[in-house]
Design a protein around this motif. Sequence first.
Motif, PDB file in Angstrom:
ATOM      1  N   ALA A   1       0.839  -1.209   0.000  1.00 25.99           N
ATOM      2  CA  ALA A   1       0.000   0.000   0.000  1.00 25.99           C
ATOM      3  C   ALA A   1       0.869   1.251   0.000  1.00 25.99           C
ATOM      4  O   ALA A   1       0.596   2.203  -0.745  1.00 25.99           O
ATOM      5  CB  ALA A   1      -0.934  -0.007   1.210  1.00 25.99           C
ATOM      6  N   GLN A   2       1.903   1.265   0.812  1.00 26.92           N
ATOM      7  CA  GLN A   2       2.789   2.426   0.864  1.00 26.92           C
ATOM      8  C   GLN A   2       3.482   2.642  -0.476  1.00 26.92           C
ATOM      9  O   GLN A   2       3.554   3.775  -0.964  1.00 26.92           O
ATOM     10  CB  GLN A   2       3.825   2.251   1.974  1.00 26.92           C
ATOM     11  CG  GLN A   2       3.233   2.365   3.353  1.00 26.92           C
ATOM     12  CD  GLN A   2       4.233   2.059   4.454  1.00 26.92           C
ATOM     13  OE1 GLN A   2       5.287   1.455   4.225  1.00 26.92           O
ATOM     14  NE2 GLN A   2       3.900   2.457   5.675  1.00 26.92           N
TER      15      GLN A   2
ATOM     16  N   ASP B   1      -4.148   4.529   0.097  1.00 27.25           N
ATOM     17  CA  ASP B   1      -4.523   4.848   1.472  1.00 27.25           C
ATOM     18  C   ASP B   1      -5.836   4.141   1.820  1.00 27.25           C
ATOM     19  O   ASP B   1      -6.399   3.401   1.016  1.00 27.25           O
ATOM     20  CB  ASP B   1      -4.622   6.360   1.679  1.00 27.25           C
ATOM     21  CG  ASP B   1      -5.690   7.030   0.822  1.00 27.25           C
ATOM     22  OD1 ASP B   1      -6.490   6.328   0.160  1.00 27.25           O
ATOM     23  OD2 ASP B   1      -5.729   8.270   0.825  1.00 27.25           O
ATOM     24  N   ASN B   2      -6.330   4.391   3.023  1.00 27.35           N
ATOM     25  CA  ASN B   2      -7.557   3.733   3.474  1.00 27.35           C
ATOM     26  C   ASN B   2      -8.732   4.049   2.565  1.00 27.35           C
ATOM     27  O   ASN B   2      -9.539   3.166   2.252  1.00 27.35           O
ATOM     28  CB  ASN B   2      -7.882   4.126   4.917  1.00 27.35           C
ATOM     29  CG  ASN B   2      -9.048   3.332   5.467  1.00 27.35           C
ATOM     30  OD1 ASN B   2      -8.956   2.119   5.619  1.00 27.35           O
ATOM     31  ND2 ASN B   2     -10.151   4.005   5.742  1.00 27.35           N
TER      32      ASN B   2
ATOM     33  N   GLY C   1       0.944   3.883  -3.023  1.00 25.95           N
ATOM     34  CA  GLY C   1       0.201   5.083  -2.653  1.00 25.95           C
ATOM     35  C   GLY C   1      -1.278   4.814  -2.400  1.00 25.95           C
ATOM     36  O   GLY C   1      -2.117   5.687  -2.658  1.00 25.95           O
TER      37      GLY C   1
END
Length: 183
Positions: free
Chosen positions: A165-166, A171-172, A169
């Motif tokens: 995810a990081q 995000d929630n 990019g």
Amino acid sequence: MTDLIDTVRDEITAALAAADRDQVRALADTVLAARHVLVTGEGRSGFMAKAFAMRLMHLGINVHVVGETTTPALGPGDTIVAVSGSGTTHGTVRVAAQANTVGGTVHAVTTDPDSPLARAAATVLVVPAATKYRKPGEATTVQPLSSLFDQTTHILLDVVCLLIAQRRGVDNAAAKAAHANTE
């Protein structure tokens, strides 16, 4: 009387502390490089694999569960993530062997780096936890069967997803947008 919540937390903490961070990063790299990712495992290991697949889908990874009716053929550029605490589960080892014959890459998630599953894999994430076999060298646990392996595997695979995810990019809010909306 010992607080069992504290005991289980301490067991999980000790197992996570012993996990090889490079192996966790290597699994994230493997998933990000794959054309398709397929996951496999039996029993509770299979549930951990399916949870991993679900989270990968939320992150935009092309992922499938071996044995489901919509799973595509595996080929070069594809990765199988095979989860087995002992590394000897017949069905999981068979899927890994088959993946190798069609040009796929196998990534094993197991406690035993010398197991048949690990030997069939290009890369391995060794989960330093106990299985139902209680082999010498496995972590001690008050929990039955492979509970410590399952719990530690779930957390380590979630960390793999967090790394992905990081890097992507995501995000929630983006992950939530990919979450099922037909429930």
